[in-house]
Design an enzyme around this catalytic site. Structure first.
Site, PDB file in Angstrom:
ATOM      1  N   GLN A  52       2.211   0.932 -11.105  1.00  0.00           N
ATOM      2  CA  GLN A  52       0.274   1.499 -10.962  1.00  0.00           C
ATOM      3  C   GLN A  52       0.128   2.910 -12.434  1.00  0.00           C
ATOM      4  OE1 GLN A  52       1.828   2.193  -8.274  1.00  0.00           O
ATOM      5  NE2 GLN A  52       1.307   4.533  -7.710  1.00  0.00           N
ATOM      6  N   CYS A 103      -4.692   2.080  13.723  1.00  0.00           N
ATOM      7  CA  CYS A 103      -4.545   1.328  14.737  1.00  0.00           C
ATOM      8  C   CYS A 103      -2.953   1.249  14.583  1.00  0.00           C
ATOM      9  CB  CYS A 103      -5.631  -0.022  15.058  1.00  0.00           C
ATOM     10  SG  CYS A 103      -5.050  -1.062  13.963  1.00  0.00           S
ATOM     11  N   SER A 156       9.570   3.549  -2.004  1.00  0.00           N
ATOM     12  CA  SER A 156      10.327   4.046  -2.730  1.00  0.00           C
ATOM     13  C   SER A 156      11.802   4.446  -2.688  1.00  0.00           C
ATOM     14  CB  SER A 156       9.649   5.589  -2.980  1.00  0.00           C
ATOM     15  OG  SER A 156       8.480   5.659  -3.797  1.00  0.00           O
ATOM     16  N   PRO A 213       0.651  -1.222   0.329  1.00  0.00           N
ATOM     17  CA  PRO A 213       0.200   0.212   0.169  1.00  0.00           C
ATOM     18  C   PRO A 213       0.425   1.661  -0.288  1.00  0.00           C
ATOM     19  CG  PRO A 213       0.246  -1.216   1.803  1.00  0.00           C
ATOM     20  CD  PRO A 213       1.207  -1.993   1.247  1.00  0.00           C
ATOM     21  N   MET A 214      -0.191   1.848  -0.087  1.00  0.00           N
ATOM     22  CA  MET A 214       0.766   3.785   0.093  1.00  0.00           C
ATOM     23  C   MET A 214       1.561   3.804   1.288  1.00  0.00           C
ATOM     24  SD  MET A 214      -1.372   6.676  -1.840  1.00  0.00           S
ATOM     25  CE  MET A 214       0.218   7.639  -0.879  1.00  0.00           C
ATOM     26  N   PHE A 215       3.114   4.435   1.416  1.00  0.00           N
ATOM     27  CA  PHE A 215       3.330   4.451   3.398  1.00  0.00           C
ATOM     28  C   PHE A 215       4.211   3.352   3.602  1.00  0.00           C
ATOM     29  CE2 PHE A 215       0.119   7.138   2.413  1.00  0.00           C
ATOM     30  CZ  PHE A 215      -0.155   8.841   2.486  1.00  0.00           C
ATOM     31  N   GLU A 241       5.955   3.502  -9.198  1.00  0.00           N
ATOM     32  CA  GLU A 241       4.343   3.957  -9.649  1.00  0.00           C
ATOM     33  C   GLU A 241       4.405   3.243 -10.218  1.00  0.00           C
ATOM     34  OE1 GLU A 241       2.936   5.386  -7.309  1.00  0.00           O
ATOM     35  OE2 GLU A 241       4.441   7.368  -6.327  1.00  0.00           O
TER      36      GLU A 241
HETATM   37 ZN   LIG Z   1      -6.513  -0.688  11.951  1.00  0.00          ZN
END
Ligand SMILES: [Zn+2]
Length: 180
Positions: free
Chosen positions: A79, A141, A19, A13-15, A77
């Protein structure tokens, strides 16, 4: 014997630090060409990670003709390497340079904010010698997060953005964006 023409994929996912991994992989070699999608002008002609590392890169929307002069091509990137942003078939272009012995490392999102897989990333995954799946931290979370969530709906599927638009989320906290 060193095997050349390997394809390595960093997905998540992002973050998730994709990179940063690409930049670290690139900095192990000297004859590296780093590429980013031509429309992604956020950081100029550089790959930039959120931990502050950066690498000179070429922004392109067609495959560079001199790509096979390099030993290693790093592409961020993944995608986004589709029409109308990219002219050509990136999967075929990568096959061609690998056949000439060039190693390729690609980073990209495996799924969009709706959790729908990016077709081009699925195709690259089928070709890859190695797939490294990265996780981020859930924005809510702190648990390992595999999904990207959009904080508000903009009506665009392919859209660059940062923390104002996207968050990493765990299974429990992933949601579709609120309709505005
Ligand atoms: Zn969570």
């Amino acid at each position: 014997m060193t095997v050349r023409g390997r394809l390595v994929l960093y997905v998540g996912p992002m973050f998730a630090g994709k990179s940063a991994h690409l930049i670290a992989a690139a900095k192990k070699q000297t004859d590296v060409l780093a590429l980013k999608p031509g429309f992604d002008t956020r950081d100029g002609a550089e790959l930039v990670s959120r931990d502050g590392s950066h690498l000179a890169a070429m922004s392109v929307n067609t495959w560079p003709e001199d790509a096979d002069l390099y030993g290693h091509i790093v592409l961020d990137e993944g995608q986004f390497w589709v029409a109308p942003h990219y002219q050509g078939d990136i999967v075929e272009d990568i096959r061609d340079v690998r056949a000439r012995g060039v190693d390729v490392t690609v980073g990209g999102l495996d799924t969009d904010y709706r959790r729908v897989p990016f077709d081009v990333m699925e195709r690259l995954r089928e070709d890859a010698d190695e797939v490294i799946v990265l996780t981020a931290r859930c924005h809510v979370c702190g648990a390992p997060a595999v999904w990207t969530a959009k904080t508000h709906d903009t009506g665009h599927l392919l859209e660059t953005g940062d923390q104002e638009l996207y968050e990493a989320r765990c299974e429990a906290h992933w949601t579709l964006p609120e309709q505005s």
